[in-house]
Scaffold this motif. Structure first.
Motif, PDB file in Angstrom:
ATOM      1  N   ILE A  23       0.842  -1.208   0.000  1.00 31.41           N
ATOM      2  CA  ILE A  23       0.000   0.000   0.000  1.00 31.41           C
ATOM      3  C   ILE A  23       0.868   1.245   0.000  1.00 31.41           C
ATOM      4  O   ILE A  23       0.566   2.230  -0.670  1.00 31.41           O
ATOM      5  N   TYR A  24       1.977   1.205   0.748  1.00 28.30           N
ATOM      6  CA  TYR A  24       2.844   2.383   0.869  1.00 28.30           C
ATOM      7  C   TYR A  24       3.476   2.786  -0.463  1.00 28.30           C
ATOM      8  O   TYR A  24       3.853   3.947  -0.635  1.00 28.30           O
ATOM      9  N   LYS A  25       3.551   1.896  -1.418  1.00 31.86           N
ATOM     10  CA  LYS A  25       4.200   2.224  -2.699  1.00 31.86           C
ATOM     11  C   LYS A  25       3.627   3.487  -3.329  1.00 31.86           C
ATOM     12  O   LYS A  25       4.357   4.277  -3.913  1.00 31.86           O
ATOM     13  N   LYS A  26       2.315   3.708  -3.213  1.00 35.73           N
ATOM     14  CA  LYS A  26       1.749   4.934  -3.796  1.00 35.73           C
ATOM     15  C   LYS A  26       2.094   6.160  -2.948  1.00 35.73           C
ATOM     16  O   LYS A  26       2.115   7.270  -3.454  1.00 35.73           O
ATOM     17  N   CYS A  27       2.411   5.966  -1.691  1.00 34.81           N
ATOM     18  CA  CYS A  27       2.798   7.069  -0.801  1.00 34.81           C
ATOM     19  C   CYS A  27       4.238   7.514  -1.074  1.00 34.81           C
ATOM     20  O   CYS A  27       4.599   8.669  -0.862  1.00 34.81           O
ATOM     21  N   VAL A  29       5.867   8.117  -3.639  1.00 36.49           N
ATOM     22  CA  VAL A  29       6.077   9.148  -4.663  1.00 36.49           C
ATOM     23  C   VAL A  29       6.342  10.506  -3.998  1.00 36.49           C
ATOM     24  O   VAL A  29       7.248  11.227  -4.392  1.00 36.49           O
ATOM     25  N   CYS A  30       5.584  10.813  -2.985  1.00 31.38           N
ATOM     26  CA  CYS A  30       5.742  12.099  -2.287  1.00 31.38           C
ATOM     27  C   CYS A  30       6.600  11.986  -1.026  1.00 31.38           C
ATOM     28  O   CYS A  30       7.344  12.912  -0.700  1.00 31.38           O
ATOM     29  N   GLN A  33      10.908   6.519  -0.611  1.00 36.62           N
ATOM     30  CA  GLN A  33      10.890   5.058  -0.440  1.00 36.62           C
ATOM     31  C   GLN A  33      11.026   4.643   1.023  1.00 36.62           C
ATOM     32  O   GLN A  33      10.480   3.636   1.438  1.00 36.62           O
ATOM     33  N   TYR A  39       7.891  16.531   2.120  1.00 34.37           N
ATOM     34  CA  TYR A  39       7.164  16.890   0.908  1.00 34.37           C
ATOM     35  C   TYR A  39       6.965  18.395   0.853  1.00 34.37           C
ATOM     36  O   TYR A  39       6.373  18.994   1.747  1.00 34.37           O
ATOM     37  N   GLN A  82      -6.004  10.556  -1.267  1.00 36.48           N
ATOM     38  CA  GLN A  82      -5.125   9.393  -1.120  1.00 36.48           C
ATOM     39  C   GLN A  82      -5.666   8.403  -0.093  1.00 36.48           C
ATOM     40  O   GLN A  82      -5.540   7.199  -0.241  1.00 36.48           O
ATOM     41  N   THR A  85      -9.551   5.512  -0.317  1.00 37.58           N
ATOM     42  CA  THR A  85      -9.760   4.092  -0.607  1.00 37.58           C
ATOM     43  C   THR A  85      -9.214   3.161   0.474  1.00 37.58           C
ATOM     44  O   THR A  85      -9.383   1.951   0.381  1.00 37.58           O
ATOM     45  N   ASP A  90      -6.028  -0.977   6.499  1.00 42.36           N
ATOM     46  CA  ASP A  90      -5.001  -0.552   5.543  1.00 42.36           C
ATOM     47  C   ASP A  90      -4.126   0.541   6.152  1.00 42.36           C
ATOM     48  O   ASP A  90      -2.897   0.496   6.057  1.00 42.36           O
TER      49      ASP A  90
END
Length: 102
Positions: A23-27, A29-30, A33, A39, A82, A85, A90
């Motif tokens: 789930i963190y993969k989309k986080c 980006v900002c 890793q 940010y 963000q 969903t 989660d």
């Protein structure tokens, strides 16, 4: 028999448990890793936030209770989208995953 049923039940729960790393993969980006990125020099490094506060903030963003204020970048609107969903499970999984990145 009871032991077998219990083992099957535990296996099912584990199979459906939220994967915080995925789930963190989309986080990332900002937030980076390793959750170590500030940010826009506005949002603190996630690993430096107390885990209980971090989880409370995620829930508040989802509820629309946090915003950027007048004249500021409205991070609340971005984060609300963000978080929209994500279930409580989660968010907890992501929060736990971030804690492992310290």
């Amino acid at each position: 028999m009871k032991k077998i049923v219990l083992l099957i039940a535990l296996a099912c729960v584990g199979a459906f448990a939220a994967d915080g790393a995925a789930i963190y993969k989309k986080c990332a980006v900002c937030h980076g890793q390793k959750a170590d990125k500030k940010y826009l020099n506005k949002v603190p490094v996630l690993t430096e936030i107390d885990p209980a506060q971090r989880l409370a903030d995620m829930k508040a963003y989802k509820a629309g209770a946090i915003n950027g204020g007048k004249g500021k970048i409205n991070m609340g609107a971005i984060m609300k989208g963000q978080m929209a969903t994500l279930s409580d499970a989660d968010m907890a999984a992501v929060n736990d995953y971030i804690s492992t990145l310290k």
